[in-house]
Scaffold this active site. Structure first.
Site, PDB file in Angstrom:
ATOM      1  N   ASP A 192       0.821  -1.203   0.000  1.00 22.07           N
ATOM      2  CA  ASP A 192       0.000   0.000   0.000  1.00 22.07           C
ATOM      3  C   ASP A 192       0.863   1.264   0.000  1.00 22.07           C
ATOM      4  O   ASP A 192       1.786   1.398   0.806  1.00 22.07           O
ATOM      5  CB  ASP A 192      -0.909  -0.007   1.240  1.00 22.07           C
TER       6      ASP A 192
ATOM      7  N   HIS B 119       4.781   5.325  -1.895  1.00 24.10           N
ATOM      8  CA  HIS B 119       5.290   6.693  -1.974  1.00 24.10           C
ATOM      9  C   HIS B 119       5.288   7.370  -0.604  1.00 24.10           C
ATOM     10  O   HIS B 119       5.950   8.394  -0.417  1.00 24.10           O
ATOM     11  CB  HIS B 119       4.464   7.522  -2.967  1.00 24.10           C
TER      12      HIS B 119
ATOM     13  N   GLU C 195       1.635  -0.050  -4.864  1.00 20.59           N
ATOM     14  CA  GLU C 195       0.790   1.106  -5.160  1.00 20.59           C
ATOM     15  C   GLU C 195       1.680   2.323  -5.000  1.00 20.59           C
ATOM     16  O   GLU C 195       2.214   2.564  -3.913  1.00 20.59           O
ATOM     17  CB  GLU C 195      -0.394   1.204  -4.203  1.00 20.59           C
TER      18      GLU C 195
ATOM     19  N   ASP D 126      -2.826   6.057 -13.769  1.00 19.96           N
ATOM     20  CA  ASP D 126      -2.997   6.908 -14.950  1.00 19.96           C
ATOM     21  C   ASP D 126      -3.905   6.241 -15.981  1.00 19.96           C
ATOM     22  O   ASP D 126      -4.737   6.908 -16.615  1.00 19.96           O
ATOM     23  CB  ASP D 126      -1.643   7.235 -15.583  1.00 19.96           C
TER      24      ASP D 126
ATOM     25  N   HIS E  46     -10.923  -0.638  -5.006  1.00 21.44           N
ATOM     26  CA  HIS E  46     -11.546  -0.217  -3.748  1.00 21.44           C
ATOM     27  C   HIS E  46     -11.351   1.275  -3.521  1.00 21.44           C
ATOM     28  O   HIS E  46     -12.249   1.954  -3.024  1.00 21.44           O
ATOM     29  CB  HIS E  46     -10.959  -1.018  -2.576  1.00 21.44           C
ATOM     30  N   ASP E  47     -10.172   1.799  -3.885  1.00 22.71           N
ATOM     31  CA  ASP E  47      -9.899   3.232  -3.696  1.00 22.71           C
ATOM     32  C   ASP E  47     -10.799   4.084  -4.580  1.00 22.71           C
ATOM     33  O   ASP E  47     -11.408   5.056  -4.123  1.00 22.71           O
ATOM     34  CB  ASP E  47      -8.437   3.541  -4.040  1.00 22.71           C
ATOM     35  N   GLN E  48     -10.854   3.740  -5.854  1.00 21.42           N
ATOM     36  CA  GLN E  48     -11.538   4.594  -6.817  1.00 21.42           C
ATOM     37  C   GLN E  48     -13.052   4.530  -6.688  1.00 21.42           C
ATOM     38  O   GLN E  48     -13.752   5.395  -7.201  1.00 21.42           O
ATOM     39  CB  GLN E  48     -11.103   4.230  -8.239  1.00 21.42           C
ATOM     40  N   ILE E  49     -13.569   3.515  -5.990  1.00 18.13           N
ATOM     41  CA  ILE E  49     -14.996   3.466  -5.690  1.00 18.13           C
ATOM     42  C   ILE E  49     -15.243   4.001  -4.280  1.00 18.13           C
ATOM     43  O   ILE E  49     -16.031   4.927  -4.073  1.00 18.13           O
ATOM     44  CB  ILE E  49     -15.537   2.023  -5.802  1.00 18.13           C
ATOM     45  N   GLY E  50     -14.571   3.408  -3.300  1.00 17.33           N
ATOM     46  CA  GLY E  50     -14.854   3.714  -1.907  1.00 17.33           C
ATOM     47  C   GLY E  50     -14.509   5.120  -1.478  1.00 17.33           C
ATOM     48  O   GLY E  50     -15.080   5.632  -0.504  1.00 17.33           O
ATOM     49  N   ASN E  51     -13.590   5.757  -2.169  1.00 20.60           N
ATOM     50  CA  ASN E  51     -13.230   7.130  -1.798  1.00 20.60           C
ATOM     51  C   ASN E  51     -14.108   8.173  -2.484  1.00 20.60           C
ATOM     52  O   ASN E  51     -13.857   9.373  -2.357  1.00 20.60           O
ATOM     53  CB  ASN E  51     -11.752   7.391  -2.098  1.00 20.60           C
TER      54      ASN E  51
END
Length: 583
Positions: free
Chosen positions: A246, A249, A283, A309, A380-385
């Site tokens: 996770d 960066h 990630e 991207d 999960h990020d692009q939906i849940g956030n």
């Protein structure tokens, strides 16, 4: 049994306290600074903890099991107590089709055993690897899992360590590899007792979650060993095939030999020792191809990375959204999508208006295999956030969902689906927590509402993360898959995955061979993968797509289409797609 703990903060003594026996004083290890050891009788399930000086009893930082949650006593786990039933020689990443799965919402029961019972349809679909979201213990029963604290243990409401082994064994019996999402960049905050033991965190760096995990300040050798040991234990003791790391960066690390290089070296060595492929998927927000460049060539040596991207370009082309980080992609979304299909990154040294600076580094197509990038339409990020946790299926037509699947499953990258995406699930996937601390629960609730209020959302419209109904709404409804248009979408995914497995051109790792043509105004895009040509019409109007060459054969099409005639033009209905051979 020998118990040991790294506790350099202890001044005079560390005590091993077992729930069913007398205390055992621990002694300093003369060969390892800061370590304390004790020999004491114990068996599988023995509860224990450590008391530093005159402090309270704390769970073991390397606990293999937390039967009563992050705040309770630890429990001994006998690794030999589980008998594996499936011989497993591994399944490598090249050629894979991944499926991201959250244990707590994949089924209504929200357990690993219940999830294991639903794996056979995924194997039949053609999925090769299950990517589990984090399973380390976290507060309460339900949550995303990114606030885990015991990095060697398995969340007890999911079934604990034995259930994870049963899940992996079942998956391997079906030919499915298993990847686990692990979080090294932050822990807690609830139930996080690590700072009481030693300098696991440092104020030298700060992250969105507060003080950084200590990877380069005094004491960082042991902290790195703690993270490395945890990672290798998942791969070795649970027979996992890979780890998803996770937000790498956010790993602040100024040492010459970075933690990620050290980790990739250790995983490669373990792979050689076990005689089966193991891999690491990062990630990363850096858009730096060095993340997956082999170590001898000066890279970090990770084996793959998520490619946001590609997602952003695809999302804007499908939805027209242009807020936040979508802005640069939305200016010319079809062109952005074409660039990612051939160069992986859109921001590869270009200006990012979201960041207010130049971002990224170019990928060398001839040197970087395409399978090192994961391509996806949803995660999960692009939906849940999102404020309401709405999937693409909430707003897009079945035809556009089919186009998204086509780009993911016939594109050059290692494809990944988010659970339920294969049938266009309409259930949302929302942000939910189960914090037991009332103050923390309220802080999370009000913070999320404040965040989206800044973007124009009414506070009362934002789902309460602490409300059990928020989690319940996020559980998959499998009855959808038998109804239209879901059944048709499921069949489309099955056909595309079968094509990917049967046509080597779709697994060709050479980005330089991907040839793309598009029309921004007409909203069509076509690309070549060896002998295959993939055409998509994202417009609400019919499209005429000049493919040229020989007429070719239609292998699959969302709507009935004829192969191109002598003029080489493919006529696609609105919001549809097709895969052709030859030409």
């Amino acid at each position: 049994m020998q118990f040991e703990v790294w506790a350099p903060t202890a001044r005079d003594r560390v005590t091993l306290r077992r729930a069913d026996a007398a205390d055992h004083p621990m002694t300093r290890d003369p060969l390892r600074e800061g370590w304390w050891t004790a020999d004491a009788p114990a068996a599988d399930g023995t509860r224990y903890g450590f008391a530093l000086d005159d402090g309270p009893v704390l769970p073991d930082p390397r606990s293999r099991r937390q039967p009563d949650g992050p705040d309770g006593l630890s429990a001994v786990v006998d690794p030999a107590s589980y008998e594996w039933s499936t011989p497993w020689h591994g399944r490598p990443l090249p050629g894979a089709v991944l499926y991201e799965l959250h244990v707590g919402t994949f089924t209504d029961e929200g357990t690993l055993d219940a999830a294991a019972a639903q794996l056979a349809p995924l194997a039949a679909l053609g999925i090769t690897h299950i990517e589990l979201m984090p399973v380390c213990p976290f507060p309460g029963t339900h949550g995303w899992g990114y606030e885990g604290v015991s990095l060697w243990a398995v969340h007890e409401p999911y079934g604990g360590p034995a259930a994870l082994k049963r899940f992996v064994d079942t998956a391997h019996g079906l030919g499915l590899g298993v990847v686990l999402d692990v979080v090294h960049n932050h822990l807690g905050p609830s139930g996080n007792y690590l700072p009481l033991f030693g300098p696991y965190f440092t104020d030298t760096h700060h992250t969105p979650w507060g003080s950084a995990v200590n990877l380069d300040a005094p004491g960082s050798d042991e902290v790195r060993a703690y993270l490395l040991g945890s990672a290798l234990a998942w791969l070795r003791d649970y027979r996992l095939d890979g780890l998803r790391l996770d937000a790498v960066h956010a790993l602040a690390d100024t040492r010459a030999l970075t933690f990620l290089e050290e980790l990739s070296t250790a995983v490669d060595a373990l792979s050689a020792e076990l005689g089966r492929p193991l891999f690491l998927i990062a990630e990363s927000d850096l858009n730096d191809s060095r993340t997956t460049t082999p170590r001898p060539a000066g890279g970090l040596g990770l084996h793959a990375q998520w490619n946001d991207d590609f997602h952003h370009a695809l999302h804007t082309a499908l939805t027209g959204e242009s807020q936040g980080y979508y802005a640069d992609f939305a200016a010319r979304p079809v062109a952005a999508l074409a660039k990612t299909l051939t160069r992986a990154f859109f921001h590869d040294g270009t200006y990012s208006s979201f960041r207010g600076r130049t971002h990224g580094r170019p990928v060398e197509p001839g040197r970087t295999p395409a399978h090192r990038f994961l391509g996806y339409a949803q995660t999960h990020d692009q939906i849940g956030n999102r404020a309401l946790g709405d999937r693409l299926s909430a707003t897009l037509s079945p035809g556009l969902l089919a186009c998204a699947a086509t780009l993911v499953l016939t594109g050059p990258f290692t494809p990944m689906l988010f659970m339920g995406e294969e049938w266009g699930a309409r259930t949302p996937w929302q942000f939910f927590t189960d914090h037991q601390d009332p103050e923390l629960a309220e802080a999370v609730r009000s913070g999320r509402r404040r965040e989206f209020a800044a973007h124009g959302w009414a506070a009362e419209s934002i789902p309460d993360p602490q409300d059990p109904a928020t989690r319940d709404r996020s559980c998959l409804d499998r009855t959808e898959a038998a109804r239209e248009p879901h059944a048709r979408l499921l069949a489309w995914h099955r056909d595309l995955i079968a094509l990917r497995h049967s046509h080597p051109d779709l697994s060709d790792p050479d980005l330089a061979t991907v040839k793309v043509a598009y029309d921004e105004g007409a909203r069509w895009l076509a690309y070549r993968r060896g002998d295959l040509r993939i055409a998509l019409n994202l417009s609400a109007r019919p499209a005429e797509i000049p493919l040229g060459g020989r007429s070719g054969q239609v292998l699959v099409a969302w709507e009935p289409v004829e192969a191109p005639g002598p003029d080489g033009v493919l006529r696609l209905p609105p919001e549809s797609c097709a895969v052709l051979a030859g030409g």
